[in-house]
Scaffold this active site. Structure first.
Site, mmCIF file in Angstrom:
data_model
loop_
_atom_site.group_PDB
_atom_site.id
_atom_site.type_symbol
_atom_site.label_atom_id
_atom_site.label_comp_id
_atom_site.label_asym_id
_atom_site.label_seq_id
_atom_site.Cartn_x
_atom_site.Cartn_y
_atom_site.Cartn_z
ATOM 1 N N ASP A 150 1.773 19.725 34.673
ATOM 2 C CA ASP A 150 0.611 19.373 35.491
ATOM 3 C C ASP A 150 0.398 17.867 35.461
ATOM 4 O OD1 ASP A 150 -1.950 19.023 36.639
ATOM 5 O OD2 ASP A 150 -2.612 20.985 35.941
ATOM 6 N N SER B 204 -8.707 24.063 38.860
ATOM 7 C CA SER B 204 -9.020 22.662 39.100
ATOM 8 C C SER B 204 -10.533 22.445 39.257
ATOM 9 C CB SER B 204 -8.235 22.171 40.324
ATOM 10 O OG SER B 204 -8.267 20.771 40.415
ATOM 11 N N HIS C 50 0.248 21.735 38.843
ATOM 12 C CA HIS C 50 -1.185 21.965 39.044
ATOM 13 C C HIS C 50 -1.345 23.090 40.056
ATOM 14 C CE1 HIS C 50 -5.348 20.702 38.735
ATOM 15 N NE2 HIS C 50 -5.468 20.708 40.054
#
Length: 355
Positions: free
Chosen positions: A128, A28, A163
């Site tokens: 995600d 991320s 995610h």
């Protein structure tokens, strides 16, 4: 040793590190920072691992999207680099590759020719909901445009993951989860796949750690400046053989938002101390990096960002800077360059280690 971190605070030391053989990976915001650090100091690295991250400077894709540059970059980060409405509004890889070449020509980052022989692992979970796969696919295009060979890029988009960084720990979140601590159980150690792709065949991970996981004072690397939004401490894992003088390589592992050891949730600009999430140092201890590093003489460096939400720095989730919140000038942000305060700090740690 166990997964417990050495309670003492030590100064980061120097080891017999192979120059130019370092690597970096992240999830991320740590993935966006991975790309920036890789580009800024490409002469130091041989590869990178990008989990749910977009290409270099993508937050600047539409600089005229708002009256204030800072607002344009924040909007770009959210609506272009994380969840674009349609694929056509995802980052323009060709434009961003051109900006990388321009930044290199201006001396802001290393020459992009250093990327030619590098190996890059790129992953996007097809469940995600935080950073869409359309964005991550542009990261692959970006690296190809800058000369990374297609066979040197491992691109994965077929796992039904949310995610997260993926582990084989049954106690972690379900594979498709899109929630903190963003460490999901998928039956494999993604960190191992990253290091194997970058470095080639490696020895199996150690069943029991024999090295030392310690914390160090990282403020010396950013001068204690509040705008850095970095924690007081960083972490490092050093295998016993490296402590005893064996040649080593360094891998930098960058956590994502809300994953720093001292993450605190902010509510209306104030830290919610009473409801600290119990994530602690799980990114440092349970994501698998240490075990495969232990058997392959790899030092793992875990720099730490922290949440800051005040009149000068808006980073409540403790994200690494990939949209310019640390820059001293909104007209000419430097968050992506060798001079950026976070990049300078992390590379300073790498230099101290010997890499």
């Amino acid at each position: 040793m166990s997964n417990d971190v050495d309670a003492k605070v030590v100064q980061l030391g120097k080891y017999k590190v192979k120059r130019g053989q370092s690597s970096v990976s992240g999830l991320s915001s740590g993935a966006f920072m991975t790309v920036q650090l890789h580009l800024a100091h490409s002469s130091s690295f041989v590869g990178a691992g990008v989990i749910a991250g977009g290409p270099f400077r993508c937050a600047e894709s539409y600089r005229g999207a708002a009256l204030l540059a800072e607002d344009a970059y924040v909007q770009g980060a959210m609506y272009i680099c994380m969840n674009p409405l349609v694929p056509q509004t995802a980052p323009d890889a060709e434009r961003l590759a051109d900006w990388a070449r321009e930044a290199a020509a201006a001396g802001e980052i290393d020459e992009v020719e250093h990327l030619a022989g590098d190996r890059v692992y790129i992953f996007t979970g097809n469940k995600d909901e935080v950073v869409y796969s359309d964005v991550v696919e542009r990261t692959r295009s970006f690296y190809r445009l800058l000369g990374v060979q297609a066979e040197h890029i491992a691109y994965h988009d077929d796992v039904p993951a949310g995610h997260s960084i993926i582990t084989d720990n049954p106690e972690d979140s379900p594979l498709g989860a899109n929630e903190p601590p963003y460490i999901n159980h998928g039956g494999f150690m993604q960190s191992h796949d990253i290091l194997r792709h970058i470095y080639g065949p490696l020895k199996p991970p150690s069943e029991r750690l024999e090295g030392r996981l310690f914390r160090f004072d990282q403020t010396e690397f950013f001068g204690g400046e509040a705008r850095a939004s970095m924690s007081r401490y960083g972490y490092a894992y050093v295998p016993r053989a490296v402590e005893e003088g064996a040649p080593a390589r360094v891998h930098i592992a960058l956590h994502g938002c809300k994953q720093g050891y001292n993450y605190v949730n902010y509510v209306n600009g104030r830290p919610d101390i009473r409801n600290n999430p119990p994530y602690g140092n799980r990114y440092v201890t349970t994501t698998g990096y240490n075990h495969i590093a232990d058997s392959n003489d790899i030092i793992v460096l875990y720099p730490q960002a922290q949440g800051t939400d005040d009149g000068e720095t808006q980073n409540p989730d403790g994200c690494w800077d990939w949209w310019g919140y640390t820059s001293t000038s909104s007209r000419k942000p430097d968050y992506y360059s060798r001079n950026a305060i976070q990049i300078r700090a992390i590379h300073g740690m790498l230099t101290r280690l010997g890499g």
